[in-house]
Design a protein around this motif. Structure first.
Motif, PDB file in Angstrom:
ATOM      1  N   SER A 163       0.827  -1.220   0.000  1.00 53.84           N
ATOM      2  CA  SER A 163       0.000   0.000   0.000  1.00 53.84           C
ATOM      3  C   SER A 163       0.860   1.268   0.000  1.00 53.84           C
ATOM      4  N   ASP A 164       1.970   1.284   0.743  1.00 54.27           N
ATOM      5  CA  ASP A 164       2.837   2.483   0.734  1.00 54.27           C
ATOM      6  C   ASP A 164       3.464   2.665  -0.642  1.00 54.27           C
ATOM      7  N   TRP A 165       3.913   1.537  -1.216  1.00 54.14           N
ATOM      8  CA  TRP A 165       4.550   1.605  -2.539  1.00 54.14           C
ATOM      9  C   TRP A 165       3.563   2.150  -3.572  1.00 54.14           C
ATOM     10  N   LEU A 166       2.319   1.682  -3.489  1.00 53.38           N
ATOM     11  CA  LEU A 166       1.308   2.085  -4.463  1.00 53.38           C
ATOM     12  C   LEU A 166       0.994   3.582  -4.392  1.00 53.38           C
ATOM     13  N   LYS A 167       1.042   4.124  -3.154  1.00 49.83           N
ATOM     14  CA  LYS A 167       0.731   5.553  -2.985  1.00 49.83           C
ATOM     15  C   LYS A 167       1.687   6.417  -3.812  1.00 49.83           C
ATOM     16  N   LYS A 168       2.947   5.944  -3.934  1.00 50.55           N
ATOM     17  CA  LYS A 168       3.948   6.756  -4.647  1.00 50.55           C
ATOM     18  C   LYS A 168       4.088   6.357  -6.114  1.00 50.55           C
ATOM     19  N   ALA A 169       3.517   5.219  -6.485  1.00 48.76           N
ATOM     20  CA  ALA A 169       3.859   4.649  -7.800  1.00 48.76           C
ATOM     21  C   ALA A 169       3.071   5.236  -8.973  1.00 48.76           C
ATOM     22  N   GLY A 170       1.976   5.896  -8.693  1.00 47.24           N
ATOM     23  CA  GLY A 170       1.229   6.525  -9.792  1.00 47.24           C
ATOM     24  C   GLY A 170       0.093   5.673 -10.341  1.00 47.24           C
ATOM     25  N   LYS A 171      -0.600   6.269 -11.301  1.00 47.53           N
ATOM     26  CA  LYS A 171      -1.854   5.683 -11.791  1.00 47.53           C
ATOM     27  C   LYS A 171      -1.671   4.403 -12.591  1.00 47.53           C
ATOM     28  N   LYS A 172      -0.478   4.245 -13.155  1.00 48.81           N
ATOM     29  CA  LYS A 172      -0.268   3.065 -14.010  1.00 48.81           C
ATOM     30  C   LYS A 172       0.181   1.848 -13.207  1.00 48.81           C
ATOM     31  N   ALA A 173       0.223   1.995 -11.867  1.00 53.41           N
ATOM     32  CA  ALA A 173       0.693   0.885 -11.024  1.00 53.41           C
ATOM     33  C   ALA A 173      -0.472   0.275 -10.262  1.00 53.41           C
ATOM     34  N   SER A 174      -0.429  -1.039 -10.100  1.00 52.57           N
ATOM     35  CA  SER A 174      -1.439  -1.711  -9.283  1.00 52.57           C
ATOM     36  C   SER A 174      -0.821  -2.942  -8.641  1.00 52.57           C
ATOM     37  N   ALA A 175      -1.592  -3.542  -7.707  1.00 53.38           N
ATOM     38  CA  ALA A 175      -1.132  -4.768  -7.050  1.00 53.38           C
ATOM     39  C   ALA A 175      -2.274  -5.771  -7.096  1.00 53.38           C
ATOM     40  N   GLY A 176      -1.906  -7.050  -7.154  1.00 53.47           N
ATOM     41  CA  GLY A 176      -2.923  -8.101  -7.182  1.00 53.47           C
ATOM     42  C   GLY A 176      -2.316  -9.406  -6.696  1.00 53.47           C
ATOM     43  N   SER A 177      -3.074 -10.466  -6.845  1.00 52.63           N
ATOM     44  CA  SER A 177      -2.534 -11.780  -6.498  1.00 52.63           C
ATOM     45  C   SER A 177      -1.526 -12.167  -7.590  1.00 52.63           C
ATOM     46  N   PHE A 178      -0.747 -13.220  -7.342  1.00 46.80           N
ATOM     47  CA  PHE A 178       0.156 -13.696  -8.393  1.00 46.80           C
ATOM     48  C   PHE A 178      -0.646 -14.013  -9.653  1.00 46.80           C
ATOM     49  N   ARG A 179      -1.816 -14.599  -9.472  1.00 52.13           N
ATOM     50  CA  ARG A 179      -2.643 -14.988 -10.623  1.00 52.13           C
ATOM     51  C   ARG A 179      -3.122 -13.745 -11.390  1.00 52.13           C
ATOM     52  N   GLU A 180      -3.572 -12.739 -10.651  1.00 48.56           N
ATOM     53  CA  GLU A 180      -4.052 -11.516 -11.324  1.00 48.56           C
ATOM     54  C   GLU A 180      -2.920 -10.833 -12.091  1.00 48.56           C
ATOM     55  N   ALA A 181      -1.742 -10.789 -11.475  1.00 51.20           N
ATOM     56  CA  ALA A 181      -0.610 -10.115 -12.147  1.00 51.20           C
ATOM     57  C   ALA A 181      -0.177 -10.892 -13.392  1.00 51.20           C
ATOM     58  N   ALA A 182      -0.194 -12.230 -13.291  1.00 50.96           N
ATOM     59  CA  ALA A 182       0.225 -13.043 -14.440  1.00 50.96           C
ATOM     60  C   ALA A 182      -0.773 -12.916 -15.585  1.00 50.96           C
ATOM     61  N   SER A 183      -2.042 -12.790 -15.242  1.00 47.70           N
ATOM     62  CA  SER A 183      -3.056 -12.655 -16.269  1.00 47.70           C
ATOM     63  C   SER A 183      -3.011 -11.243 -16.878  1.00 47.70           C
ATOM     64  N   PHE A 184      -2.687 -10.256 -16.077  1.00 47.10           N
ATOM     65  CA  PHE A 184      -2.616  -8.844 -16.514  1.00 47.10           C
ATOM     66  C   PHE A 184      -1.466  -8.615 -17.507  1.00 47.10           C
ATOM     67  N   GLY A 185      -0.311  -9.195 -17.223  1.00 54.76           N
ATOM     68  CA  GLY A 185       0.898  -8.840 -17.976  1.00 54.76           C
ATOM     69  C   GLY A 185       0.974  -9.484 -19.350  1.00 54.76           C
ATOM     70  N   GLN A 186       1.356  -8.677 -20.336  1.00 53.47           N
ATOM     71  CA  GLN A 186       1.713  -9.233 -21.655  1.00 53.47           C
ATOM     72  C   GLN A 186       3.139  -9.753 -21.577  1.00 53.47           C
ATOM     73  N   THR A 187       3.918  -9.103 -20.749  1.00 51.25           N
ATOM     74  CA  THR A 187       5.265  -9.551 -20.404  1.00 51.25           C
ATOM     75  C   THR A 187       5.255  -9.826 -18.908  1.00 51.25           C
ATOM     76  N   LEU A 188       5.928 -10.916 -18.491  1.00 56.74           N
ATOM     77  CA  LEU A 188       5.957 -11.250 -17.067  1.00 56.74           C
ATOM     78  C   LEU A 188       7.390 -11.239 -16.555  1.00 56.74           C
ATOM     79  N   VAL A 189       7.526 -10.838 -15.294  1.00 59.89           N
ATOM     80  CA  VAL A 189       8.841 -10.831 -14.657  1.00 59.89           C
ATOM     81  C   VAL A 189       8.741 -11.730 -13.429  1.00 59.89           C
TER      82      VAL A 189
END
Ligand code: NAP
Length: 215
Positions: free
Chosen positions: A39-65
């Motif tokens: 939550s602290d990281w997100l406050k500073k990261a801007g509108k293009k940043a979000s957080a989710g479960s591993f599954r949500e992030a993997a489904s969101f990304g066209q590229t994965l890290v």
């Protein structure tokens, strides 16, 4: 529009790479088991940043890290859902570090001829896995500028287009990149990390980095 990146790891590496991708114009979602810790990281990261479960992030990304704890790589891939990796570039930043004794440097939990990079590619046969950024401390990943000069980045992977994409991203961030071959060569990059860590433990210094010098 640079695209969407799913970052599977919420530690210093995930946060540092997320900042780098955001600065380069990507949309980023960090995946974690516990969104609250971001939550602290997100406050500073801007509108293009979000957080989710591993599954949500993997489904969101066209590229994965993939930048989770090395020993949890297989678990994180399962949490994320293997189908969500299919056809995608997966940048593997993990190191298979095994910590036996407090205060002692870690060893590799998998080593030559195996490697975590090759294991990840084996777990994700439909993905283009590129081992990259694992030999450098999080602090310099997206800004490789040391007082002493600019270090070099080493990458490995089987898909030439995928490596070209990673090189393009890294070069934009200021890296000179050396391709050391197929994903099976990841054992070299993971061993290089052990050298980096060993030097750190012996000298109590954590700001060093590697450079290839040639005529
Ligand atoms: N630190 C560096 O400077 C550096 C440099 C180069 C490469 N690396 C490599 O990059 C990776 C990330 O390093 P890091 O220092 O940012 O953090 P880390 O502490 O190695 O990893 C943190 C991530 O691993 C996940 N994780 C840990 N145990 C787990 C488990 N049992 N099941 C599922 N997920 C688990 C955490 O999940 P939650 O989000 O749910 O907590 C978190 O997302 C590592 O493989 C490391 O070797 C690190």
């Amino acid at each position: 529009m640079a695209g969407k990146v799913g970052i599977l790891g919420s530690g210093v590496v995930g946060q540092s790479l997320a900042r780098g991708f955001l600065k380069s114009g990507y949309e980023v979602m960090i995946g974690t088991r516990d969104k609250g810790k971001l939550s602290d990281w997100l406050k500073k990261a801007g509108k293009k940043a979000s957080a989710g479960s591993f599954r949500e992030a993997a489904s969101f990304g066209q590229t994965l890290v993939l930048c989770c704890k090395g020993e949890a790589a297989s678990a994180v891939i399962n949490y994320a859902g293997r189908q969500n990796f299919s056809g995608k570039l997966v940048i593997d930043v993990t190191n298979p570090l095994h910590f036996e004794e407090a205060g002692s440097p870690p060893t590799l939990s998998v080593a030559f001829p195996g490697s975590l990079g090759a294991t990840v590619q084996h777990l994700l046969p439909k993905s283009k896995v590129v081992k990259a950024f694992n030999t450098v401390t999080a602090k310099y990943m997206c800004r490789p500028k040391l007082k002493e000069g600019e270090p070099d980045l080493f990458i490995a992977g089987n898909d030439l287009e995928a490596k070209k994409t990673v090189m393009g991203i890294a070069k934009k961030w200021g890296w000179k990149v050396h391709d050391i071959g197929r994903i099976e060569e990841s054992y070299l990059l993971e061993a290089l990390t052990i050298l980096w860590i060993r030097y750190g433990y012996m000298n109590n210094s954590w700001t060093h980095a590697f450079k290839m010098l040639k005529k």
